[in-house]
Design a protein around this motif. Structure first.
Motif, short mmCIF file in Angstrom:
data_model
loop_
_atom_site.label_atom_id
_atom_site.label_comp_id
_atom_site.label_asym_id
_atom_site.label_seq_id
_atom_site.Cartn_x
_atom_site.Cartn_y
_atom_site.Cartn_z
N HIS A 26 -11.31 2.61 -6.98
CA HIS A 26 -11.18 3.37 -8.22
C HIS A 26 -11.84 2.70 -9.43
O HIS A 26 -12.01 3.35 -10.47
CB HIS A 26 -9.69 3.66 -8.50
CG HIS A 26 -9.46 5.02 -9.07
ND1 HIS A 26 -8.26 5.68 -9.00
CD2 HIS A 26 -10.30 5.88 -9.71
CE1 HIS A 26 -8.36 6.85 -9.59
NE2 HIS A 26 -9.59 7.01 -10.02
N HIS A 33 -6.11 13.26 -13.46
CA HIS A 33 -6.11 12.05 -12.65
C HIS A 33 -4.98 12.16 -11.64
O HIS A 33 -3.81 12.11 -12.00
CB HIS A 33 -5.93 10.83 -13.58
CG HIS A 33 -5.66 9.55 -12.86
ND1 HIS A 33 -4.88 8.55 -13.39
CD2 HIS A 33 -6.06 9.11 -11.64
CE1 HIS A 33 -4.82 7.54 -12.53
NE2 HIS A 33 -5.52 7.84 -11.48
N ASP A 71 -3.12 10.59 -8.47
CA ASP A 71 -3.05 9.21 -7.99
C ASP A 71 -1.58 8.84 -7.79
O ASP A 71 -0.70 9.36 -8.48
CB ASP A 71 -3.66 8.29 -9.07
CG ASP A 71 -4.13 6.93 -8.54
OD1 ASP A 71 -3.49 6.38 -7.64
OD2 ASP A 71 -5.13 6.42 -9.08
N ASP A 79 -2.88 3.27 -12.84
CA ASP A 79 -4.09 2.46 -13.06
C ASP A 79 -4.27 2.12 -14.55
O ASP A 79 -5.37 2.24 -15.11
CB ASP A 79 -5.35 3.17 -12.51
CG ASP A 79 -5.31 3.33 -10.99
OD1 ASP A 79 -4.47 2.67 -10.34
OD2 ASP A 79 -6.11 4.12 -10.47
N HIS A 137 -9.65 -1.86 -10.13
CA HIS A 137 -9.21 -0.48 -9.80
C HIS A 137 -7.84 -0.17 -10.39
O HIS A 137 -7.45 1.00 -10.40
CB HIS A 137 -9.28 -0.22 -8.29
CG HIS A 137 -8.15 -0.77 -7.47
ND1 HIS A 137 -7.76 -0.21 -6.28
CD2 HIS A 137 -7.35 -1.85 -7.67
CE1 HIS A 137 -6.75 -0.91 -5.77
NE2 HIS A 137 -6.49 -1.91 -6.58
N ASP A 167 -7.68 10.16 -6.54
CA ASP A 167 -7.40 9.01 -5.68
C ASP A 167 -6.68 9.53 -4.45
O ASP A 167 -5.61 10.14 -4.56
CB ASP A 167 -6.54 8.00 -6.47
CG ASP A 167 -6.33 6.68 -5.73
OD1 ASP A 167 -6.29 6.69 -4.48
OD2 ASP A 167 -6.18 5.65 -6.41
MN MN Z 1 -6.29 4.76 -8.42
#
Ligand code: MN
Ligand code: MN
Length: 315
Positions: free
Chosen positions: A125, A146, A148, A152, A164, A239
């Protein structure tokens, strides 16, 4: 332009042969007349736990050979109206993360200058930060979807500010994204501190933890996000570890209790109509993907993303 690029049909050339491009599309050496450029970013030097995402682009492309050009469930016919090409892999420097991020940013500046929509196959990432730098240079601060398991948003990891796990804090600090139009979906797991998620919520990030989404359709949430973003340019960063490891085990930092494949598809499909200016699918790690299902799922989610890009024809 005449007929847009078409994937090689499985009825013309056996699926298990032919070029290892995304969906066996033509590999383009130039961006002329290209609307959507699929590219690989084969790297794993920004990861904190299991490695292997350097093999992601090759394997996602390999699994994409089974995908047919028409989305029978949504009616999307992306190759009827968009000229899509695979432009190969970026020549990252596998011995230097900093240099690799520079290469990604410069490559993206070139792609975006031609009004091409880039779809990246990762890679870990960390590659999304230089992409967002280039995207913001071109479009200004963008809305961000996003998806995931992780936010992050760490400040640093081993003293490093570009990893990442630090991408979206940097993107916020550097003004690359509009924090009021940043949506983090699927978050869960354990934290370094009890406050790992809450600080970003204070910046304006809208966070949707996985347990709030269990047993629910993501179509309404996706529709709400679409309305909220409106006409603003938006970047989608996907992700693969947002999915439950039951569906996508081949990834670097798996977290139990994640999204289902069906939820992932519902979410993407609900984003149709947004002004998506780029997207990525990251963190597929083939060495941990013994069945190939993770790469297969990643390839199909990329196809679903392609199907909601601006300019796609529906039949
Ligand atoms: Mn990620
Ligand atoms: Mn993650």
């Amino acid at each position: 332009m005449t007929t847009p690029n078409q994937p090689i049909s499985g009825n013309d050339l056996a699926r298990f042969s032919g070029p290892n491009t995304f969906m066996r599309l033509p590999q383009a050496g130039s961006l002329e007349d290209v609307d959507v450029a699929v590219l690989g970013i084969p790297m794993d030097i920004g990861t904190s736990w299991r490695s292997g995402t350097r093999f992601g682009p090759k394997q996602v492309r390999a699994e994409s050979a089974m995908i047919r050009p028409y989305n029978l469930q949504t009616g999307a016919a992306p190759f009827d109206s968009l000229n899509v090409a695979d432009i190969g892999d970026l020549a990252i420097n596998t011995f230097s993360l900093a240099d690799s991020l520079r290469i990604i940013r410069e490559s993206y500046a070139m792609v975006l200058s031609g009004d091409v929509i880039p779809m990246a196959i990762g890679g870990d990432h960390s590659l999304t930060l230089p992409i967002l730098r280039a995207v913001a240079e071109r479009h200004g601060p963008v809305a961000l979807v996003h998806v995931d398991a992780h936010a992050d948003v760490n400040d640093e990891m081993f003293g490093e500010r570009e990893t990442h796990g630090t991408v979206f804090r940097r993107a916020y600090e550097e003004g690359l994204i509009n924090p009021q139009k940043t949506y983090q979906i699927g978050l869960r797991g354990t934290g370094y501190a009890a406050t790992d998620f809450t600080e970003a919520a204070g910046w304006g990030f809208q966070q949707f933890l996985a347990p709030e989404l269990w047993h629910r359709s993501l179509s309404p949430l996706g529709a709400e996000i679409r309305r909220d973003i409106g006409e603003a340019p938006v970047y989608v960063s996907y992700d693969i570890d947002s999915l439950d490891p039951a569906y996508a085990p081949g990834t670097g930092t798996p977290e139990i209790g994640g999204l289902t494949t069906a939820q992932a598809m519902e979410l993407i499909r609900a984003l149709r109509g947004l002004n998506i200016v780029g997207c990525d699918l990251v963190e597929v790690s083939p060495p941990y993907d013994t069945s190939g299902n993770t790469a297969l799922t990643g390839a199909n989610l990329l196809f679903e993303l392609l199907c909601v890009l601006p300019g796609v024809t529906y039949r």
